[in-house]
Design a protein around this motif. Structure first.
Motif, mmCIF file in Angstrom:
data_model
loop_
_atom_site.group_PDB
_atom_site.id
_atom_site.type_symbol
_atom_site.label_atom_id
_atom_site.label_comp_id
_atom_site.label_asym_id
_atom_site.label_seq_id
_atom_site.Cartn_x
_atom_site.Cartn_y
_atom_site.Cartn_z
ATOM 1 N N GLN A 101 3.935 4.059 4.128
ATOM 2 C CA GLN A 101 4.219 3.295 5.347
ATOM 3 C C GLN A 101 3.003 3.260 6.266
ATOM 4 O O GLN A 101 2.621 2.200 6.779
ATOM 5 C CB GLN A 101 5.405 3.930 6.083
ATOM 6 C CG GLN A 101 5.689 3.370 7.474
ATOM 7 C CD GLN A 101 6.605 2.175 7.456
ATOM 8 O OE1 GLN A 101 7.259 1.908 6.452
ATOM 9 N NE2 GLN A 101 6.657 1.453 8.562
ATOM 10 N N GLU A 102 2.383 4.403 6.482
ATOM 11 C CA GLU A 102 1.238 4.479 7.390
ATOM 12 C C GLU A 102 0.072 3.659 6.874
ATOM 13 O O GLU A 102 -0.590 2.949 7.639
ATOM 14 C CB GLU A 102 0.815 5.932 7.569
ATOM 15 C CG GLU A 102 -0.385 6.126 8.486
ATOM 16 C CD GLU A 102 -0.819 7.573 8.576
ATOM 17 O OE1 GLU A 102 -2.010 7.845 8.324
ATOM 18 O OE2 GLU A 102 0.046 8.424 8.888
ATOM 19 N N ASP A 103 -0.175 3.729 5.576
ATOM 20 C CA ASP A 103 -1.291 2.990 5.010
ATOM 21 C C ASP A 103 -1.071 1.484 5.141
ATOM 22 O O ASP A 103 -2.007 0.740 5.439
ATOM 23 C CB ASP A 103 -1.475 3.358 3.536
ATOM 24 C CG ASP A 103 -2.763 2.804 2.976
ATOM 25 O OD1 ASP A 103 -3.814 3.425 3.202
ATOM 26 O OD2 ASP A 103 -2.720 1.738 2.341
ATOM 27 N N GLU A 133 11.388 2.417 -1.075
ATOM 28 C CA GLU A 133 11.928 3.769 -1.273
ATOM 29 C C GLU A 133 10.828 4.828 -1.322
ATOM 30 O O GLU A 133 11.114 6.026 -1.298
ATOM 31 C CB GLU A 133 12.750 3.821 -2.559
ATOM 32 C CG GLU A 133 14.022 2.969 -2.505
ATOM 33 C CD GLU A 133 14.870 3.135 -3.746
ATOM 34 O OE1 GLU A 133 14.458 3.892 -4.647
ATOM 35 O OE2 GLU A 133 15.942 2.499 -3.809
ATOM 36 N N LEU A 134 9.569 4.381 -1.367
ATOM 37 C CA LEU A 134 8.434 5.314 -1.430
ATOM 38 C C LEU A 134 7.670 5.359 -0.111
ATOM 39 O O LEU A 134 6.592 5.947 -0.039
ATOM 40 C CB LEU A 134 7.465 4.888 -2.544
ATOM 41 C CG LEU A 134 8.043 4.742 -3.952
ATOM 42 C CD1 LEU A 134 6.971 4.251 -4.912
ATOM 43 C CD2 LEU A 134 8.635 6.051 -4.434
ATOM 44 N N GLU A 146 1.507 1.544 -8.756
ATOM 45 C CA GLU A 146 2.037 1.656 -7.392
ATOM 46 C C GLU A 146 0.908 1.648 -6.366
ATOM 47 O O GLU A 146 1.055 1.068 -5.278
ATOM 48 C CB GLU A 146 2.878 2.927 -7.271
ATOM 49 C CG GLU A 146 4.202 2.844 -8.017
ATOM 50 C CD GLU A 146 4.898 4.188 -8.153
ATOM 51 O OE1 GLU A 146 6.099 4.205 -8.451
ATOM 52 O OE2 GLU A 146 4.224 5.238 -7.980
ATOM 53 N N LYS A 147 -0.220 2.263 -6.695
ATOM 54 C CA LYS A 147 -1.366 2.238 -5.780
ATOM 55 C C LYS A 147 -1.902 0.812 -5.623
ATOM 56 O O LYS A 147 -2.297 0.402 -4.523
ATOM 57 C CB LYS A 147 -2.471 3.168 -6.287
ATOM 58 C CG LYS A 147 -2.146 4.642 -6.138
ATOM 59 C CD LYS A 147 -3.243 5.517 -6.734
ATOM 60 C CE LYS A 147 -2.890 7.000 -6.586
ATOM 61 N NZ LYS A 147 -3.901 7.875 -7.235
ATOM 62 N N GLN A 148 -1.919 0.056 -6.721
ATOM 63 C CA GLN A 148 -2.371 -1.321 -6.624
ATOM 64 C C GLN A 148 -1.404 -2.150 -5.781
ATOM 65 O O GLN A 148 -1.820 -3.009 -4.996
ATOM 66 C CB GLN A 148 -2.498 -1.914 -8.027
ATOM 67 C CG GLN A 148 -3.409 -3.117 -8.131
ATOM 68 C CD GLN A 148 -4.840 -2.835 -7.770
ATOM 69 O OE1 GLN A 148 -5.255 -3.053 -6.643
ATOM 70 N NE2 GLN A 148 -5.611 -2.329 -8.722
ATOM 71 N N LYS A 149 -0.110 -1.873 -5.912
ATOM 72 C CA LYS A 149 0.876 -2.540 -5.061
ATOM 73 C C LYS A 149 0.673 -2.168 -3.599
ATOM 74 O O LYS A 149 0.832 -3.010 -2.702
ATOM 75 C CB LYS A 149 2.303 -2.173 -5.496
ATOM 76 C CG LYS A 149 2.752 -2.796 -6.802
ATOM 77 C CD LYS A 149 4.189 -2.389 -7.101
ATOM 78 C CE LYS A 149 4.674 -2.937 -8.421
ATOM 79 N NZ LYS A 149 6.072 -2.534 -8.708
ATOM 80 N N LEU A 150 0.339 -0.902 -3.340
ATOM 81 C CA LEU A 150 0.118 -0.459 -1.968
ATOM 82 C C LEU A 150 -1.089 -1.164 -1.355
ATOM 83 O O LEU A 150 -1.057 -1.568 -0.185
ATOM 84 C CB LEU A 150 -0.070 1.054 -1.923
ATOM 85 C CG LEU A 150 -0.349 1.672 -0.546
ATOM 86 C CD1 LEU A 150 0.733 1.287 0.458
ATOM 87 C CD2 LEU A 150 -0.460 3.194 -0.654
ATOM 88 N N ALA A 151 -2.149 -1.311 -2.137
ATOM 89 C CA ALA A 151 -3.319 -2.057 -1.646
ATOM 90 C C ALA A 151 -2.921 -3.487 -1.308
ATOM 91 O O ALA A 151 -3.352 -4.044 -0.288
ATOM 92 C CB ALA A 151 -4.431 -2.035 -2.689
#
Length: 269
Positions: A101-103, A133-134, A146-151
């Motif tokens: 969320q913060e990122d 949910e993460l 998941e990291k690529q999705k976060l980016a």
């Protein structure tokens, strides 16, 4: 008629005056809502080209404009980077927040978006990408996909009009790569302009348009189907043609005739 989003006007670029040119005589225009895929071998200049779009690099000569604003005018860069979001090959280089969320929200706070608006945008984006949910999880616990999705989430939260993905699936397994590609396809259907840099020629058929680069120059600019119909478009630039084109050429050598496929699917590995 669609509006022009990005234009390169006789652009040349090199990193050092003592080095050879990285880009040579680039003339390119991209329209609103297009999906452009750029392929080329190592050192062809494809990643350098997209870094010129949001002003990370400046042309040595010539001009790059985004929505009519030139990147050489530093007063334009804030607006350009609001409209153009970029995802790099290694997602970890873009992740700095302590939680998902913060990122996702950091970029919004940096431009003064209110906490309420930031929370609303983050909620929508994380739900879209299946990361809701993460949201409280530290990023280092995430998988590569998941990291690529976060980016991508951090980029989408800024509400850009153009998304550049530079080799975004190169470090992922086939399932994660397929998920990222499906998300990009959905965003494209929603009207986003997509610019994809890849060395995987099997990915080209999702695009509206294909650019093939070699030694800093554009060797081909047309549809993926036009390129696949002529394997020399790839081989002359040091690339292996798509599987469908190789099978067609092999069939012709044995006296058979096969149609060129326009459909792209990630193969199971």
């Amino acid at each position: 008629m669609m509006d022009s989003v990005i234009s390169f006007n006789n652009v040349w670029f090199r990193y050092d005056s003592r080095q050879d040119w990285t880009l040579r005589e680039i003339n390119l225009t991209l329209d609103e809502g297009e999906w452009l895929t750029i392929v080329g071998g190592n050192g062809s200049g494809k990643s350098t080209l997209v870094r010129l779009i949001n002003g990370l690099l400046q042309p040595t000569s010539g001009e790059v404009a985004v929505y009519g604003k030139t990147t050489c005018d530093h007063q334009n860069l804030w607006n350009i980077r609001q409209n153009v979001g970029m995802i790099f090959p290694n997602a970890e280089n873009q992740i700095v927040g302590m939680t998902v969320q913060e990122d996702t929200a950091l970029g919004l706070y940096n431009i003064g978006v209110s906490p309420e608006e930031a929370e609303s945008r983050c909620r929508s984006v994380l739900q879209l990408l299946g990361l809701d949910e993460l949201k409280d999880r530290p990023p280092y616990f995430l998988s590569g996909g998941e990291k690529q999705k976060l980016a991508l989430a951090g980029v989408l939260a800024m509400e850009p009009k153009v998304i550049i993905v530079d080799e975004s699936t190169s470090m992922l397994d086939s399932q994660s790569a397929r998920q990222i590609h499906e998300i990009l396809s959905e965003l494209h259907r929603d009207g986003f302009t997509i610019i994809q840099v890849t060395h995987e020629v099997e990915e080209i058929f999702t695009a509206d348009r294909l650019v093939v680069m070699q030694k800093g120059k554009i060797q081909f600019d047309g549809t993926p189907e036009e390129a696949a119909a002529n394997s020399c478009v790839f081989t002359d630039s040091g690339l292996l043609p798509p599987f469908s084109a190789r099978m067609r050429d092999l069939a012709k050598q044995t006296g058979l005739s096969l149609p060129t496929t326009n459909e792209f699917e990630f193969g199971d590995e």
